[in-house]
Write a protein that holds these residues in place. Structure first.
Motif, PDB file in Angstrom:
ATOM      1  N   SER A  86      62.869  -4.195  61.957  1.00 39.69           N
ATOM      2  CA  SER A  86      63.518  -3.809  63.207  1.00 39.69           C
ATOM      3  C   SER A  86      63.393  -4.889  64.272  1.00 39.69           C
ATOM      4  N   THR A  87      62.259  -5.575  64.307  1.00 41.64           N
ATOM      5  CA  THR A  87      62.084  -6.629  65.313  1.00 41.64           C
ATOM      6  C   THR A  87      63.097  -7.738  65.134  1.00 41.64           C
ATOM      7  N   TRP A  88      63.206  -8.278  63.915  1.00 41.51           N
ATOM      8  CA  TRP A  88      64.095  -9.422  63.699  1.00 41.51           C
ATOM      9  C   TRP A  88      65.566  -9.015  63.687  1.00 41.51           C
ATOM     10  N   LEU A  89      65.881  -7.899  63.052  1.00 38.75           N
ATOM     11  CA  LEU A  89      67.270  -7.454  63.049  1.00 38.75           C
ATOM     12  C   LEU A  89      67.713  -7.074  64.453  1.00 38.75           C
ATOM     13  N   GLY A  90      66.870  -6.322  65.162  1.00 37.95           N
ATOM     14  CA  GLY A  90      67.214  -5.939  66.524  1.00 37.95           C
ATOM     15  C   GLY A  90      67.365  -7.126  67.449  1.00 37.95           C
ATOM     16  N   TRP A  91      66.613  -8.182  67.184  1.00 37.30           N
ATOM     17  CA  TRP A  91      66.685  -9.408  67.990  1.00 37.30           C
ATOM     18  C   TRP A  91      67.996 -10.148  67.740  1.00 37.30           C
ATOM     19  N   MET A  92      68.457 -10.167  66.489  1.00 40.61           N
ATOM     20  CA  MET A  92      69.554 -11.048  66.102  1.00 40.61           C
ATOM     21  C   MET A  92      70.929 -10.404  66.161  1.00 40.61           C
ATOM     22  N   VAL A  93      71.036  -9.121  65.852  1.00 35.32           N
ATOM     23  CA  VAL A  93      72.348  -8.491  65.807  1.00 35.32           C
ATOM     24  C   VAL A  93      72.905  -8.343  67.220  1.00 35.32           C
ATOM     25  N   PRO A  94      74.201  -8.603  67.422  1.00 35.30           N
ATOM     26  CA  PRO A  94      74.780  -8.372  68.754  1.00 35.30           C
ATOM     27  C   PRO A  94      74.571  -6.922  69.168  1.00 35.30           C
ATOM     28  N   TRP A  95      74.115  -6.703  70.404  1.00 30.01           N
ATOM     29  CA  TRP A  95      73.763  -5.359  70.837  1.00 30.01           C
ATOM     30  C   TRP A  95      74.991  -4.455  70.806  1.00 30.01           C
ATOM     31  N   GLY A  96      74.860  -3.338  70.133  1.00 30.75           N
ATOM     32  CA  GLY A  96      75.964  -2.404  70.019  1.00 30.75           C
ATOM     33  C   GLY A  96      76.850  -2.616  68.814  1.00 30.75           C
ATOM     34  N   ALA A  97      76.623  -3.702  68.071  1.00 30.54           N
ATOM     35  CA  ALA A  97      77.445  -3.967  66.885  1.00 30.54           C
ATOM     36  C   ALA A  97      77.096  -2.975  65.774  1.00 30.54           C
TER      37      ALA A  97
ATOM     38  N   MET B 212      27.417  20.102  73.704  1.00 27.02           N
ATOM     39  CA  MET B 212      28.255  19.100  74.362  1.00 27.02           C
ATOM     40  C   MET B 212      29.563  18.943  73.595  1.00 27.02           C
ATOM     41  N   THR B 213      30.670  18.940  74.308  1.00 28.65           N
ATOM     42  CA  THR B 213      31.981  18.790  73.686  1.00 28.65           C
ATOM     43  C   THR B 213      32.284  17.310  73.492  1.00 28.65           C
ATOM     44  N   THR B 214      32.714  16.966  72.295  1.00 28.47           N
ATOM     45  CA  THR B 214      33.073  15.583  71.992  1.00 28.47           C
ATOM     46  C   THR B 214      34.545  15.364  72.302  1.00 28.47           C
ATOM     47  N   ILE B 215      34.832  14.249  72.937  1.00 31.48           N
ATOM     48  CA  ILE B 215      36.209  13.862  73.201  1.00 31.48           C
ATOM     49  C   ILE B 215      36.665  12.966  72.052  1.00 31.48           C
ATOM     50  N   HIS B 216      37.768  13.320  71.426  1.00 30.15           N
ATOM     51  CA  HIS B 216      38.291  12.550  70.306  1.00 30.15           C
ATOM     52  C   HIS B 216      39.560  11.808  70.741  1.00 30.15           C
ATOM     53  N   VAL B 217      39.695  10.593  70.271  1.00 36.85           N
ATOM     54  CA  VAL B 217      40.903   9.814  70.526  1.00 36.85           C
ATOM     55  C   VAL B 217      41.507   9.422  69.185  1.00 36.85           C
ATOM     56  N   GLU B 218      42.709   9.916  68.918  1.00 35.69           N
ATOM     57  CA  GLU B 218      43.418   9.619  67.668  1.00 35.69           C
ATOM     58  C   GLU B 218      44.456   8.534  67.922  1.00 35.69           C
ATOM     59  N   VAL B 219      44.558   7.610  66.981  1.00 34.75           N
ATOM     60  CA  VAL B 219      45.514   6.505  67.089  1.00 34.75           C
ATOM     61  C   VAL B 219      46.761   6.833  66.274  1.00 34.75           C
ATOM     62  N   VAL B 220      47.912   6.637  66.881  1.00 37.41           N
ATOM     63  CA  VAL B 220      49.188   6.742  66.175  1.00 37.41           C
ATOM     64  C   VAL B 220      49.764   5.335  66.107  1.00 37.41           C
ATOM     65  N   GLU B 221      49.662   4.745  64.941  1.00 34.12           N
ATOM     66  CA  GLU B 221      49.998   3.323  64.754  1.00 34.12           C
ATOM     67  C   GLU B 221      51.488   3.142  64.491  1.00 34.12           C
ATOM     68  N   THR B 222      52.073   2.144  65.141  1.00 39.43           N
ATOM     69  CA  THR B 222      53.434   1.705  64.818  1.00 39.43           C
ATOM     70  C   THR B 222      53.345   0.223  64.508  1.00 39.43           C
ATOM     71  N   SER B 223      52.908  -0.074  63.290  1.00 37.44           N
ATOM     72  CA  SER B 223      52.589  -1.461  62.931  1.00 37.44           C
ATOM     73  C   SER B 223      53.816  -2.348  62.913  1.00 37.44           C
ATOM     74  N   SER B 224      54.994  -1.780  62.642  1.00 34.81           N
ATOM     75  CA  SER B 224      56.203  -2.606  62.576  1.00 34.81           C
ATOM     76  C   SER B 224      56.543  -3.222  63.927  1.00 34.81           C
ATOM     77  N   LEU B 225      56.119  -2.598  65.007  1.00 31.64           N
ATOM     78  CA  LEU B 225      56.358  -3.139  66.347  1.00 31.64           C
ATOM     79  C   LEU B 225      55.086  -3.684  66.991  1.00 31.64           C
ATOM     80  N   GLY B 226      53.945  -3.519  66.326  1.00 30.13           N
ATOM     81  CA  GLY B 226      52.690  -4.019  66.873  1.00 30.13           C
ATOM     82  C   GLY B 226      52.157  -3.188  68.016  1.00 30.13           C
ATOM     83  N   ASP B 227      52.387  -1.875  67.959  1.00 31.56           N
ATOM     84  CA  ASP B 227      51.988  -1.003  69.059  1.00 31.56           C
ATOM     85  C   ASP B 227      51.134   0.160  68.572  1.00 31.56           C
ATOM     86  N   ARG B 228      50.438   0.789  69.537  1.00 33.23           N
ATOM     87  CA  ARG B 228      49.685   1.998  69.279  1.00 33.23           C
ATOM     88  C   ARG B 228      49.956   3.018  70.379  1.00 33.23           C
ATOM     89  N   SER B 229      50.069   4.277  69.975  1.00 28.89           N
ATOM     90  CA  SER B 229      50.053   5.400  70.907  1.00 28.89           C
ATOM     91  C   SER B 229      48.750   6.151  70.666  1.00 28.89           C
TER      92      SER B 229
END
Length: 467
Positions: A296-307, A1-18
């Motif tokens: 990145s979350t706080w700086l990206g939130w606060m800096v004027p976009w494109g500055a 039987m073939t096992t299906i593996h799921v690997e996590v790619v963590e991006t903890s600075s943004l609170g996300d997973r791929s």
């Protein structure tokens, strides 16, 4: 039987997973972040070929690397058919079944709620469903927030989110794994829940979407929503257009004279070192967003976009890491960078160096009682820069509240005198203190955990009570 593996790619600075799911030969990647080199390296280590890239939705909290990854690998790019996008994709809709290999199939389930056209992907192995990639639908102990497409849609999407979560729970066995993209600190999550893994069965016992009836769930989720980063407004548009390959080539080096000119022009010159290093010595006029926190979350939130943003780091590696984090949210190329220490950035001019006074809540309590430690100025203002939900839960009596993201535009509202500034743990207060110092205010950074404030003897206003 073939096992299906799921690997996590963590991006903890943004609170996300791929995720990368594979059978040892071929793989499907779900919701990849912008910096796809991590995914390619993982596939290389595993010796698998990426044949499919799947998006659960058009993301609002990061620029997707999905299109670039699909182009680079020749993979099929799965995106909801109902989404209006400016690139070729394999359109998928509810009920579709995608054959990844002889051993892996993906079942598409429409799960609107986080967005209108959100889909989840049920991972089927040789023996049936293994789990489900839920994106921003069913998260660990919560769901994705329903208000990112506008407050006018929040109630409609919250009801859809409830129905989608129930549908997944009905479709899948209790032992099926749940693999969400959001929910690990991401502002895409309606609430935060401390878990690292879960199943459908576990979610039935803890998740409000599966425990509450629709009206109660909607009322609860809408009442708990707080502000979310301003840069979210640009992410969906960028993802619908399709992002190009990330550019992480070195940033142009800035000499001391240029740094001085940028600071004098009021630009955002960002110190990436720890807040403690910043407090000990920094280049006057720079802002503290340490790479040891969610920079990145706080700086990206606060800096004027494109500055223009200039990065200061102890090493080239530190600048490169910050560059990667900023590119994930669409800030592609910093204007300049410098490495070394504050003395080098100042070009040997000691007059351009500053320090930041720090304190604890115990010292604040003593100072407010008229017994300030000899090294500390007495506070005229206690400034709380936590978010609205944190403030409403409890706060120090007599404090002034300005959430950190709003501070750049509300500096004139901070009362005159010596400002003692705090947040929940010290990171956001460091950024706030540096902003105040740049505005030539006398400031004390309370680098301490807010949980210690009551024990220090400071009067706390609980709940929604106001005095």
């Amino acid at each position: 039987m073939t096992t299906i593996h799921v690997e996590v790619v963590e991006t903890s600075s943004l609170g996300d997973r791929s995720y990368l799911a594979h059978d040892g030969q071929v793989a499907v990647v779900v919701d990849p972040q912008r910096d796809i080199d991590r995914v390619l390296a993982l596939a290389g280590r595993l010796g698998v070929r990426i044949t499919h890239v799947a998006e659960t939705h058009l993301h609002n909290d990061y620029v997707s690397g999905g299109l670039a990854l699909a182009k680079l690998t020749g993979a099929a790019y799965l995106v909801a058919a109902a989404e209006k996008v400016a690139f070729d994709r394999v359109p998928v809709a509810d009920g579709d079944e995608i054959t990844v290999s002889e051993r892996i199939r993906l079942g598409v389930v429409a799960t609107p709620g986080h967005t209108f056209h959100h889909v989840s992907y049920v991972l089927h192995g040789p023996d049936g469903p293994v789990g489900v990639f839920t994106g921003g639908s069913l998260l660990f102990g919560t769901t994705g927030r329903p208000d990112l497409l506008g407050k006018e849609h929040a109630e409609t999407l919250a009801r859809a989110q409830h129905a989608s979560a129930r549908r997944l729970a009905d479709l899948l066995p209790d032992g099926a794994q749940v693999w969400p993209t959001h929910g690990f600190g991401s502002f895409c999550s309606a609430t935060q829940f401390d878990a690292q893994a879960s199943t459908i069965g576990q979610e039935k016992t803890v998740n409000p979407a599966l425990r509450l009836e629709a009206d109660d769930f909607v009322a609860t989720i809408l009442a708990g929503l707080d502000a979310y980063p301003a840069y979210y407004a640009h992410m969906g548009v960028r993802n619908a257009a399709g992002a190009e390959l990330i550019d992480l080539t070195p940033v142009r080096r800035a000499e001391p004279r240029e740094l001085r000119e940028r600071i004098e022009a009021g630009e955002w010159v960002v110190d990436l070192r720890s807040r403690k290093a910043f407090a000990r010595r920094h280049l006057t006029g720079t802002l503290s967003f340490g790479l040891d926190g969610p920079m990145s979350t706080w700086l990206g939130w606060m800096v004027p976009w494109g500055a223009p943003i200039t990065l200061l780091g102890e090493s080239a590696e530190q600048v490169t890491a910050a560059q990667r984090e900023l590119a994930r949210i669409g800030i592609d190329r910093p204007a300049a960078a410098a490495t070394g220490d504050p003395e080098q950035w100042a070009g040997g001019d000691a007059a351009r160096l500053g320090e930041l006074t720090t304190a604890t809540f115990t010292e604040l309590a003593a100072a407010r009682a008229g017994r300030p430690p000899h090294r500390l100025p007495a506070p005229d203002v206690v400034l709380d820069v936590r978010m609205g939900n944190e403030w409403r839960e409890s706060h120090i009596d007599g404090a002034v509240h300005i959430p950190l993201p709003e501070l750049p535009g509300r500096l004139e509202e901070v009362p005159a005198g010596v400002v003692w500034v705090h947040c929940g743990s010290g990171y956001r207060a460091a950024a706030a203190a540096s902003l105040l110092a740049r505005a030539r205010r006398q400031v004390v950074h309370i680098d301490d955990d807010y949980a210690k404030a009551a024990d220090a003897g400071l009067p706390i206003v609980p709940g929604n009570q106001e005095k």
